[in-house]
Enzyme design. Structure first.
Site, PDB file in Angstrom:
ATOM      1  N   GLU A  24       0.812  -1.219   0.000  1.00 34.68           N
ATOM      2  CA  GLU A  24       0.000   0.000   0.000  1.00 34.68           C
ATOM      3  C   GLU A  24       0.846   1.270   0.000  1.00 34.68           C
ATOM      4  OE1 GLU A  24      -3.768  -0.324   2.446  1.00 34.68           O
ATOM      5  OE2 GLU A  24      -2.554  -1.863   3.408  1.00 34.68           O
ATOM      6  N   SER A 154      -6.502  -2.672   1.674  1.00 33.76           N
ATOM      7  CA  SER A 154      -6.846  -2.211   0.325  1.00 33.76           C
ATOM      8  C   SER A 154      -7.364  -3.318  -0.588  1.00 33.76           C
ATOM      9  CB  SER A 154      -5.638  -1.513  -0.332  1.00 33.76           C
ATOM     10  OG  SER A 154      -5.346  -0.317   0.347  1.00 33.76           O
ATOM     11  N   ASP A 265     -15.364  -0.968   9.512  1.00 30.25           N
ATOM     12  CA  ASP A 265     -16.096  -1.365   8.317  1.00 30.25           C
ATOM     13  C   ASP A 265     -17.195  -2.363   8.674  1.00 30.25           C
ATOM     14  OD1 ASP A 265     -14.331   0.225   6.952  1.00 30.25           O
ATOM     15  OD2 ASP A 265     -13.107  -1.432   6.192  1.00 30.25           O
ATOM     16  N   GLU A 277     -13.927  -5.325   9.930  1.00 30.35           N
ATOM     17  CA  GLU A 277     -12.570  -5.082  10.413  1.00 30.35           C
ATOM     18  C   GLU A 277     -12.452  -3.664  10.950  1.00 30.35           C
ATOM     19  OE1 GLU A 277      -9.511  -4.337   7.190  1.00 30.35           O
ATOM     20  OE2 GLU A 277     -11.068  -5.306   5.988  1.00 30.35           O
ATOM     21  N   GLY A 283      -7.172   5.643   5.221  1.00 30.13           N
ATOM     22  CA  GLY A 283      -6.671   6.433   4.104  1.00 30.13           C
ATOM     23  C   GLY A 283      -7.076   7.891   4.196  1.00 30.13           C
TER      24      GLY A 283
END
Length: 316
Positions: A24, A154, A265, A277, A283
């Protein structure tokens, strides 16, 4: 909203940590650039972008940095590693500490921690370690499934599996990233995510963001390509479900020992808000979830960066 009061000296030397050695890294550079530019606008003229590599401890020590703004994502950046270095160097940093970063980076151990509270719904899953028979481990799960490397972000290495014949190939894709794999039942529902921030007034949840990806599920392309996901803010949920999701998000944040900032999430199926999670270093790019969630409740990007920076004192 009015500008957030700074808890950090505007003359402090701040390292904005980005890049790194994970898959990432490029996303992290975009987050770091955005955070650095916001800090400059906020008056922190001694903020600097610091590209993280294997010599980061020496770089930080020689740079005499007073604070670290963690814009790293993925391995080494949000798994407790960089946090441990910063602890040793006694540099206050943003975001979660060593323990919560490490636990939340691992999707399986996050679920184990959260399962101690029976009021937090979790999707049925199995944990497959290196050398175990993946077909045997998943025999009691209902197809379709989704395979996930346990310590990757991601959506790297994730695959939807529609039948047993597809399982082996999906498993091999996941272990390119981690030896251990989490395999969950794939449920059709509403994808949603909510930020949790910490301020002088305690913890609070942001607006809930509903995600409507153009692809079948919220994959890397949908996460980082403009136009590939429809963002619904606030999420089209009942008032009861909205309150429930926010309550569970804050509860999960506390149980996992998070500090400063995280994003939780969810996948909402048949009025059940399953926690997927906890992301301890969300981000901060122009298409990222947390800035959009915060903006929907009147917290612009610069104020969000200020709130997160103020949290650096929590890790002293």
């Amino acid at each position: 909203m009015a500008n957030i009061e700074s808890k950090i000296d505007k003359n402090a030397k701040i390292a904005v940590l980005c890049g790194g050695m994970s898959s990432e890294a490029e996303v992290s550079r975009r987050s770091g650039k955005g955070c650095f530019e916001a800090l400059q606008r906020l008056g922190y003229k001694n903020a600097e972008i610091v590209e993280v590599d294997k010599n980061i401890a020496q770089t930080l020590k020689e740079g005499n940095y007073e604070f670290a703004y963690n814009a790293l994502h993925g391995r080494y950046g949000e798994d407790g590693c960089i946090q441990g270095i910063l602890e040793i160097l006694q540099i206050p940093y943003t975001g979660c500490g060593v323990m919560s970063s490490s636990v939340c980076m691992n999707k399986e151990y996050t679920k184990r921690i959260l399962s101690t509270d029976k009021t937090i719904p979790l999707i049925k899953s199995v944990f497959v370690q290196k050398g175990e028979d993946v077909k045997e481990k998943t025999k009691d799960l209902n197809y379709p499934l989704i395979t996930k490397p346990v310590c990757e972000g991601s959506s790297f290495g994730m695959t939807k599996v529609n039948s047993p014949e597809e399982l082996e190939a999906a498993y091999k894709e996941a272990i390119k990233y981690n030896d251990d794999v989490l395999i969950e039942e794939y449920l059709v529902g509403t994808a949603a995510t909510v930020g949790v921030l910490e301020s002088d007034n305690g913890l609070f949840a942001t607006e809930i963001l509903e995600l409507r990806p153009k692809n079948e599920w919220y994959d890397y392309e949908c996460k980082y390509t403009k136009g590939m996901t429809e963002f619904v803010l606030p999420a089209e949920l009942s008032e009861e479900m909205t309150n429930k999701v926010k309550e569970i998000a804050v509860k999960a944040f506390k149980i996992a020992g998070c500090r400063g900032v995280s994003r939780v999430d969810f996948h909402i199926v048949n009025n059940i808000p399953y926690v997927l999670e906890i992301n301890t270093s969300p981000g901060m790019t122009e298409t990222s979830d947390l800035p959009a969630q915060s903006a929907a409740m009147g917290i612009n990007y610069d104020n969000l960066v200020q709130i997160i920076l103020n949290g650096a004192g929590l890790n002293k």
